[in-house]
Design a protein around this motif. Structure first.
Motif: not given
Length: 358
Positions: A265-267, A269-275, A347-355
């Motif tokens: 759920v953190l991905l 939509d575009r990333s999920i579609q690729k998966v 890209i999996i967003s994790r924490g600060e600095g991952d904007e």
């Protein structure tokens, strides 16, 4: 006859004049009596659930107190509930920021004397975690203080810190120290009070008291995974690669937990579609059998209506599936996600600095 009537009248008068039984004020109640009032106020269903977590002697004592209750005055009930709320609020403050932090907030909310009373009552029974005194310390200052310490000392301190602060410190350490510290946290099990005291002695300028002689659990694979999920990717990659050379099995255990299936759920939509383009339909149907509606909905909305309908039908016709098979299917999809991340396709967003920058 007149004498009998007169006698009855005196008896009735005496009965009417007798003082009513006065209920105890909340200050006169002991802890078990307050707990009994609290449980009765909550109702039988919730109280039954609480009883499941109590010892047999505690259940007997509370049952006795509940049986002794006659009526509960509204003032008693309100006072008990207010006291419970204040104690829970104070415990939360202590857990998140330490005793000084809790006292500061409680003084603002309830006044100095009330805050002191609550803190004193809690600290007699509340376990204060080791290194509680450094929890409000700026991680940058703490880094300067501990970075020259032995990796085992650093790993012990980080295991007791909040994951976000531990991640900041870990990614600022020298690269050769990073993997060593990560390995020590992952393989850490239980630490004796003597060792904890010795490490705390190194930080003697800041005081902390161990309230329990019991061995304290900290560290482990889950602990380092939570920390690694918050460090920057360069540090994460370097630590994992070093662990793969030094301890391949440990590295694999950590990698498996770095991203669990529900984290999909953190991905975006575009990333999920690729998966989804890389995933077998039957494996996906099995993987979705054991997850909540939020995860399923995230998948369905990134598929065409026809494909989503077919997937739902596959899940329905599949019937019951062994948990082991569900977990294996989920792990296969997680492996695909990690591969796509490593190749830079998602890209999996994790924490600060991952904007993300568009």
């Amino acid at each position: 006859m007149a004498q009998q009537v007169q006698a009855r009248g005196k008896g009735a008068g005496a009965g009417a004049a007798a003082p009513a039984k006065k209920s105890k004020g909340v200050k006169d109640l002991v802890g078990s009596q307050k707990a009994a009032i609290f449980l009765v106020t909550l109702g039988s269903e919730i109280s039954a659930e609480i009883f499941k977590h109590l010892r047999e002697d505690e259940i007997e004592k509370l049952t006795y107190e509940i049986a002794r209750l006659d009526t509960i005055e509204p003032e008693q009930k309100d006072a008990v509930l207010t006291e419970f709320q204040e104690l829970m609020m104070a415990a939360e403050f202590i857990t998140s920021g330490g005793i000084d932090y809790a006292r500061e907030l409680l003084e603002k909310a309830l006044g100095s004397q009330r805050a002191i009373d609550i803190i004193n009552r809690l600290t007699t029974s509340l376990q204060v975690r080791p290194f509680d005194f450094i929890r409000r310390t700026d991680p940058a200052h703490l880094l300067n203080f501990i970075q020259t310490e032995h990796p085992q000392t650093i790993s012990l301190i980080l295991a007791y810190l909040e994951p976000a602060k531990a991640a900041y410190i870990l990614q600022k350490l020298q690269h050769d120290v990073q993997s060593d510290v990560a390995k020590r946290i992952a393989t850490m099990d239980r630490t004796s009070p003597e060792v904890l005291r010795e490490v705390e002695r190194v930080l003697e300028k800041k005081l902390s008291t161990l309230s329990s002689e019991d061995f304290t659990a900290a560290g482990g694979v889950d602990s380092i995974v939570e920390i690694l999920n918050l460090v920057d990717r360069t540090s994460e990659k370097g630590i994992i690669e070093a662990l793969e050379e030094d301890s391949p099995e440990l590295a694999e255990d950590i990698k498996k937990k770095m991203f669990v299936f529900e984290d999909i759920v953190l991905l975006d939509d575009r990333s999920i579609q690729k998966v989804l383009r890389e995933v077998d339909g039957q494996e996906l149907a099995k993987a979705l059998k054991g997850v909540d509606g939020e995860v399923q909905e995230k998948i369905f909305k990134n598929m065409s209506k026809r494909a989503a309908t077919m997937l739902k039908e596959d899940m329905e016709f599949m019937g019951p599936v062994r948990l082991k098979d569900v977990e294996e299917a989920q792990q296969k999809i997680v492996s695909i996600i990690r591969h796509l991340e490593e190749t830079g396709e998602i890209i999996i967003s994790r924490g600060e600095g991952d904007e993300l920058v568009q």
